[in-house]
Design a protein around this motif. Structure first.
Motif, PDB file in Angstrom:
ATOM      1  N   PRO A 227      54.451 -36.298 -17.375  1.00 19.33           N
ATOM      2  CA  PRO A 227      55.891 -36.039 -17.472  1.00 19.33           C
ATOM      3  C   PRO A 227      56.155 -34.694 -18.156  1.00 19.33           C
ATOM      4  CG  PRO A 227      55.224 -37.651 -19.121  1.00 19.33           C
ATOM      5  CD  PRO A 227      54.011 -37.355 -18.276  1.00 19.33           C
ATOM      6  N   ILE A 228      57.252 -34.072 -17.768  1.00 17.27           N
ATOM      7  CA  ILE A 228      57.720 -32.840 -18.396  1.00 17.27           C
ATOM      8  C   ILE A 228      59.159 -33.099 -18.826  1.00 17.27           C
ATOM      9  CG2 ILE A 228      58.216 -30.378 -18.084  1.00 17.27           C
ATOM     10  CD1 ILE A 228      55.237 -30.919 -17.809  1.00 17.27           C
ATOM     11  N   TYR A 229      59.502 -32.689 -20.026  1.00 19.45           N
ATOM     12  CA  TYR A 229      60.850 -32.918 -20.534  1.00 19.45           C
ATOM     13  C   TYR A 229      61.608 -31.600 -20.578  1.00 19.45           C
ATOM     14  CZ  TYR A 229      58.631 -37.276 -21.588  1.00 19.45           C
ATOM     15  OH  TYR A 229      57.939 -38.449 -21.456  1.00 19.45           O
ATOM     16  N   ILE A 230      62.739 -31.541 -19.901  1.00 13.40           N
ATOM     17  CA  ILE A 230      63.557 -30.333 -19.850  1.00 13.40           C
ATOM     18  C   ILE A 230      64.391 -30.253 -21.125  1.00 13.40           C
ATOM     19  CG2 ILE A 230      65.388 -29.131 -18.608  1.00 13.40           C
ATOM     20  CD1 ILE A 230      64.410 -30.562 -16.045  1.00 13.40           C
ATOM     21  N   ARG A 231      64.281 -29.122 -21.800  1.00 14.26           N
ATOM     22  CA  ARG A 231      65.058 -28.879 -23.013  1.00 14.26           C
ATOM     23  C   ARG A 231      66.293 -28.044 -22.667  1.00 14.26           C
ATOM     24  NH1 ARG A 231      60.283 -25.642 -25.628  1.00 14.26           N
ATOM     25  NH2 ARG A 231      60.735 -24.667 -23.644  1.00 14.26           N
ATOM     26  N   PHE A 232      67.321 -28.143 -23.459  1.00 17.86           N
ATOM     27  CA  PHE A 232      68.524 -27.350 -23.237  1.00 17.86           C
ATOM     28  C   PHE A 232      68.187 -25.855 -23.247  1.00 17.86           C
ATOM     29  CE2 PHE A 232      72.349 -25.113 -24.627  1.00 17.86           C
ATOM     30  CZ  PHE A 232      73.257 -25.560 -23.682  1.00 17.86           C
TER      31      PHE A 232
ATOM     32  N   TYR B 271      69.240 -32.783 -16.879  1.00 17.88           N
ATOM     33  CA  TYR B 271      68.964 -34.218 -16.924  1.00 17.88           C
ATOM     34  C   TYR B 271      68.054 -34.703 -15.810  1.00 17.88           C
ATOM     35  CZ  TYR B 271      72.451 -34.042 -20.538  1.00 17.88           C
ATOM     36  OH  TYR B 271      73.124 -33.730 -21.690  1.00 17.88           O
ATOM     37  N   ASP B 272      67.431 -33.789 -15.081  1.00 15.07           N
ATOM     38  CA  ASP B 272      66.459 -34.202 -14.068  1.00 15.07           C
ATOM     39  C   ASP B 272      65.239 -34.811 -14.753  1.00 15.07           C
ATOM     40  OD1 ASP B 272      67.997 -33.311 -11.943  1.00 15.07           O
ATOM     41  OD2 ASP B 272      66.976 -31.374 -11.796  1.00 15.07           O
ATOM     42  N   GLN B 273      64.737 -35.882 -14.161  1.00 13.97           N
ATOM     43  CA  GLN B 273      63.495 -36.490 -14.637  1.00 13.97           C
ATOM     44  C   GLN B 273      62.379 -35.889 -13.800  1.00 13.97           C
ATOM     45  OE1 GLN B 273      63.389 -40.771 -14.553  1.00 13.97           O
ATOM     46  NE2 GLN B 273      61.440 -40.864 -15.620  1.00 13.97           N
TER      47      GLN B 273
ATOM     48  N   VAL C  80      52.264 -29.083  -8.782  1.00 12.54           N
ATOM     49  CA  VAL C  80      53.448 -29.478  -8.017  1.00 12.54           C
ATOM     50  C   VAL C  80      54.400 -30.141  -9.003  1.00 12.54           C
ATOM     51  CG1 VAL C  80      54.397 -30.868  -6.150  1.00 12.54           C
ATOM     52  CG2 VAL C  80      52.125 -29.850  -5.895  1.00 12.54           C
ATOM     53  N   ILE C  81      55.592 -29.585  -9.145  1.00 17.20           N
ATOM     54  CA  ILE C  81      56.617 -30.208  -9.984  1.00 17.20           C
ATOM     55  C   ILE C  81      57.546 -30.982  -9.059  1.00 17.20           C
ATOM     56  CG2 ILE C  81      58.573 -29.836 -11.535  1.00 17.20           C
ATOM     57  CD1 ILE C  81      57.113 -27.399 -12.638  1.00 17.20           C
ATOM     58  N   VAL C  82      57.750 -32.246  -9.408  1.00 14.44           N
ATOM     59  CA  VAL C  82      58.639 -33.112  -8.633  1.00 14.44           C
ATOM     60  C   VAL C  82      59.737 -33.631  -9.547  1.00 14.44           C
ATOM     61  CG1 VAL C  82      56.791 -33.842  -7.052  1.00 14.44           C
ATOM     62  CG2 VAL C  82      57.297 -35.222  -9.074  1.00 14.44           C
ATOM     63  N   LYS C  83      60.893 -33.959  -8.931  1.00 13.55           N
ATOM     64  CA  LYS C  83      61.939 -34.652  -9.680  1.00 13.55           C
ATOM     65  C   LYS C  83      62.242 -35.955  -8.965  1.00 13.55           C
ATOM     66  CE  LYS C  83      65.982 -32.302  -7.693  1.00 13.55           C
ATOM     67  NZ  LYS C  83      67.144 -31.471  -8.003  1.00 13.55           N
ATOM     68  N   LEU C  84      62.640 -36.942  -9.753  1.00 16.78           N
ATOM     69  CA  LEU C  84      63.003 -38.220  -9.174  1.00 16.78           C
ATOM     70  C   LEU C  84      64.424 -38.137  -8.626  1.00 16.78           C
ATOM     71  CD1 LEU C  84      61.610 -40.875 -11.690  1.00 16.78           C
ATOM     72  CD2 LEU C  84      60.571 -40.005  -9.590  1.00 16.78           C
ATOM     73  N   THR C  85      64.596 -38.620  -7.403  1.00 20.87           N
ATOM     74  CA  THR C  85      65.925 -38.663  -6.785  1.00 20.87           C
ATOM     75  C   THR C  85      66.646 -39.924  -7.264  1.00 20.87           C
ATOM     76  OG1 THR C  85      65.206 -39.906  -4.842  1.00 20.87           O
ATOM     77  CG2 THR C  85      65.032 -37.482  -4.733  1.00 20.87           C
ATOM     78  N   GLU C  86      67.883 -40.070  -6.877  1.00 22.94           N
ATOM     79  CA  GLU C  86      68.661 -41.258  -7.254  1.00 22.94           C
ATOM     80  C   GLU C  86      68.042 -42.537  -6.706  1.00 22.94           C
ATOM     81  OE1 GLU C  86      72.726 -40.694  -6.117  1.00 22.94           O
ATOM     82  OE2 GLU C  86      72.974 -38.982  -7.474  1.00 22.94           O
TER      83      GLU C  86
ATOM     84  N   GLY D 282      64.799 -42.966  -6.545  1.00 24.59           N
ATOM     85  CA  GLY D 282      63.492 -43.119  -7.169  1.00 24.59           C
ATOM     86  C   GLY D 282      62.348 -42.436  -6.438  1.00 24.59           C
ATOM     87  N   GLU D 283      62.671 -41.686  -5.395  1.00 13.28           N
ATOM     88  CA  GLU D 283      61.628 -40.952  -4.676  1.00 13.28           C
ATOM     89  C   GLU D 283      61.332 -39.638  -5.392  1.00 13.28           C
ATOM     90  OE1 GLU D 283      61.990 -40.855  -0.305  1.00 13.28           O
ATOM     91  OE2 GLU D 283      63.830 -42.016  -0.647  1.00 13.28           O
ATOM     92  N   GLU D 284      60.115 -39.137  -5.197  1.00 13.98           N
ATOM     93  CA  GLU D 284      59.727 -37.857  -5.780  1.00 13.98           C
ATOM     94  C   GLU D 284      60.042 -36.744  -4.789  1.00 13.98           C
ATOM     95  OE1 GLU D 284      55.598 -38.388  -6.820  1.00 13.98           O
ATOM     96  OE2 GLU D 284      56.164 -39.066  -8.826  1.00 13.98           O
ATOM     97  N   GLN D 285      60.820 -35.773  -5.242  1.00 14.46           N
ATOM     98  CA  GLN D 285      61.195 -34.631  -4.417  1.00 14.46           C
ATOM     99  C   GLN D 285      60.461 -33.410  -4.958  1.00 14.46           C
ATOM    100  OE1 GLN D 285      65.247 -33.012  -4.865  1.00 14.46           O
ATOM    101  NE2 GLN D 285      65.382 -33.202  -2.636  1.00 14.46           N
ATOM    102  N   VAL D 286      59.703 -32.728  -4.110  1.00 14.92           N
ATOM    103  CA  VAL D 286      58.961 -31.541  -4.526  1.00 14.92           C
ATOM    104  C   VAL D 286      59.942 -30.399  -4.790  1.00 14.92           C
ATOM    105  CG1 VAL D 286      57.250 -29.821  -3.824  1.00 14.92           C
ATOM    106  CG2 VAL D 286      56.885 -32.236  -3.261  1.00 14.92           C
TER     107      VAL D 286
END
Length: 146
Positions: free
Chosen positions: A13-18, A73-75, A95-101, A103-107
Motif C-alpha cells: 500500500p501507498i498512502y497519499i499525503r496532502f 483520497y484515492d486508495q 505499477v501503481i493502481v487505485k481502487l475504483t468504487e 473495488g477493481e484495481e485501475q492501472v
C-alpha cells in the motif's frame, strides 16, 4: 489477476499525503519516484532482506508513465518486481493502481528503474552480492544461468 499485473508477486500500500498534491489537487509528478522508492524498499526489506551494512544501491535511470491522475483520497497500491538481473545492476518495474468504487484495481502509473550496486569509496559499480541475487532470482522465478 490478468494483464499487466499477472507477472507481479509483490504489492504494497501507498498512502497519499496532502503534501504530495500540486495546485490542481493531483499527486505531483515528482512524488511518483518517492512512491516507487517506498515500494522498492518494502520489497527489499520483506522479500530480499538486503544486508545494508554491505550493500549500497544507487539509481542509474528512472522512467515514469503517467496514465491516470491520483488524488488525495484515492486508495492506491504499488506492485513491484525485479525484471532483469545483471552482474552489478538490475531493473525494477512498478505499477501503481487505485481502487475504483467497485473495488477493481485501475492501472494509473507504470515505471522502471535501473538499480546499481555501488561502492562509494571506489566510486564504481560492483557485483551484486550472491545472496541477494539468489533471493531475487528465486522470488521472481528466474532460471539460474549455467
Amino acid at each position: 489477476m490478468t494483464g499487466i499485473l499477472q507477472n507481479y508477486k509483490f504489492k504494497t500500500p501507498i498512502y497519499i499525503r496532502f503534501s504530495d498534491l500540486d495546485g490542481f489537487g493531483h499527486v505531483n509528478n515528482a512524488v511518483y519516484l518517492t512512491y516507487f522508492e517506498i515500494a522498492r524498499t518494502n520489497y527489499w526489506q520483506q522479500i530480499i532482506q538486503w544486508n545494508w551494512n554491505e550493500t549500497n544501491i544507487i539509481l542509474g535511470k528512472s522512467e515514469i508513465n503517467y496514465l491516470k491522475p491520483l488524488k488525495l483520497y484515492d486508495q492506491i497500491f504499488c506492485y513491484v518486481r525485479t525484471s532483469r538481473i545483471g552482474n552489478s545492476s538490475f531493473d525494477m518495474e512498478y505499477v501503481i493502481v487505485k481502487l475504483t468504487e467497485t473495488g477493481e484495481e485501475q492501472v494509473c502509473t507504470t515505471g522502471q528503474t535501473v538499480c546499481i550496486h555501488y561502492d562509494y569509496n571506489a566510486y564504481k559499480s560492483i557485483p551484486i552480492p550472491e545472496a541477494e541475487k539468489r533471493k531475487m532470482m528465486e522470488f521472481e522465478g528466474f532460471k539460474r544461468r549455467s
